[in-house]
Design a protein around this motif. Structure first.
Motif, PDB file in Angstrom:
ATOM      1  N   THR A  84       7.836  -1.900  -3.005  1.00  0.00           N
ATOM      2  CA  THR A  84       7.286  -2.497  -4.228  1.00  0.00           C
ATOM      3  C   THR A  84       6.609  -3.826  -3.918  1.00  0.00           C
ATOM      4  O   THR A  84       5.498  -4.096  -4.401  1.00  0.00           O
ATOM      5  N   LEU A  85       7.254  -4.640  -3.102  1.00  0.00           N
ATOM      6  CA  LEU A  85       6.654  -5.918  -2.714  1.00  0.00           C
ATOM      7  C   LEU A  85       5.379  -5.688  -1.908  1.00  0.00           C
ATOM      8  O   LEU A  85       4.374  -6.386  -2.104  1.00  0.00           O
ATOM      9  N   LEU A  88       2.558  -4.891  -4.229  1.00  0.00           N
ATOM     10  CA  LEU A  88       2.064  -6.120  -4.876  1.00  0.00           C
ATOM     11  C   LEU A  88       1.211  -6.953  -3.923  1.00  0.00           C
ATOM     12  O   LEU A  88       0.174  -7.499  -4.316  1.00  0.00           O
ATOM     13  N   GLY A  91      -2.061  -4.847  -3.112  1.00  0.00           N
ATOM     14  CA  GLY A  91      -2.828  -4.770  -4.358  1.00  0.00           C
ATOM     15  C   GLY A  91      -3.416  -6.124  -4.735  1.00  0.00           C
ATOM     16  O   GLY A  91      -4.546  -6.205  -5.231  1.00  0.00           O
ATOM     17  N   GLY A  92      -2.649  -7.185  -4.495  1.00  0.00           N
ATOM     18  CA  GLY A  92      -3.151  -8.537  -4.761  1.00  0.00           C
ATOM     19  C   GLY A  92      -4.336  -8.883  -3.878  1.00  0.00           C
ATOM     20  O   GLY A  92      -5.340  -9.428  -4.345  1.00  0.00           O
ATOM     21  N   THR A 133      -2.546  -0.154   0.120  1.00  0.00           N
ATOM     22  CA  THR A 133      -1.850  -0.123  -1.165  1.00  0.00           C
ATOM     23  C   THR A 133      -1.357   1.287  -1.462  1.00  0.00           C
ATOM     24  O   THR A 133      -0.207   1.478  -1.873  1.00  0.00           O
TER      25      THR A 133
END
Length: 184
Positions: A84-85, A88, A91-92, A133
């Motif tokens: 999950t991290l 993020l 994706g960021g 991602t």
């Protein structure tokens, strides 16, 4: 039924392999940011718009997040959190790259390369971060659905090979001049 069980085993092994690759890449990225702090600070200022005085703290925070995600992906009990991290983080980066391209700032150094060279932001950067991602989403979903297993020595070797190929592709793409009419 044996064929289905066999296919499930192969898929589970592949997911663990992808988790090992993401682990190696995230750990290397976090260490790279700490070792090349000035370049990393320039990248967070230019790409993310972080003020000059906050850039050192932003680099430490991003490097810590990458290191944490890599460590969590390595430990079977925490792979969903690590994945999950990672989603993020990648994706960021993808969002920041798309924003820079949208603003006409292709010249910005995203800090994405381990080598000394870079190329203007474009389709390669978008595709690379989109794939990273997507792999993180796949890994997270698979582990959330119950995939499990330790990382084996052969998977560490394969993750290292994937990482070397990733670095080689990055350097080759830095050498290639962008084509006119490139999609992004």
């Amino acid at each position: 039924m044996t064929g289905a069980a066999s296919m499930l085993g192969v898929l589970q092994s592949l997911v663990i392999q992808f988790a090992a690759f993401e682990t190696v890449l995230l750990l290397a990225s976090g260490l790279h940011k700490m070792l090349r702090r000035e370049r990393s600070q320039a990248a967070v200022r230019e790409l993310a718009g972080v003020p000059h005085r906050l850039a050192p703290f932003a680099v430490v925070a991003v490097a810590a997040a990458e290191l944490l995600a890599g460590l969590l992906l390595w430990m079977p009990s925490y792979r969903v959190a690590g994945g999950t991290l990672a989603v993020l983080i990648w994706g960021g980066y993808l969002a920041l790259i798309l924003r820079a391209i949208g603003r006409g700032r292709r010249d910005v150094d995203c800090g994405c390369s381990f080598g000394p060279t870079q190329r203007p932001l474009g389709a390669y950067h978008v595709a690379r971060n989109g794939v990273l991602t997507g792999v993180a989403v796949l890994v997270t979903a698979a582990f959330a659905a119950g995939a499990s297993g330790p990382v084996l020595a052969s998977q560490i070797l394969a993750a290292s090979v994937l990482f070397a190929l990733y670095g080689a592709l990055d350097q080759v793409m830095a050498l290639m001049p962008p084509r006119s009419g490139e999609l992004l």
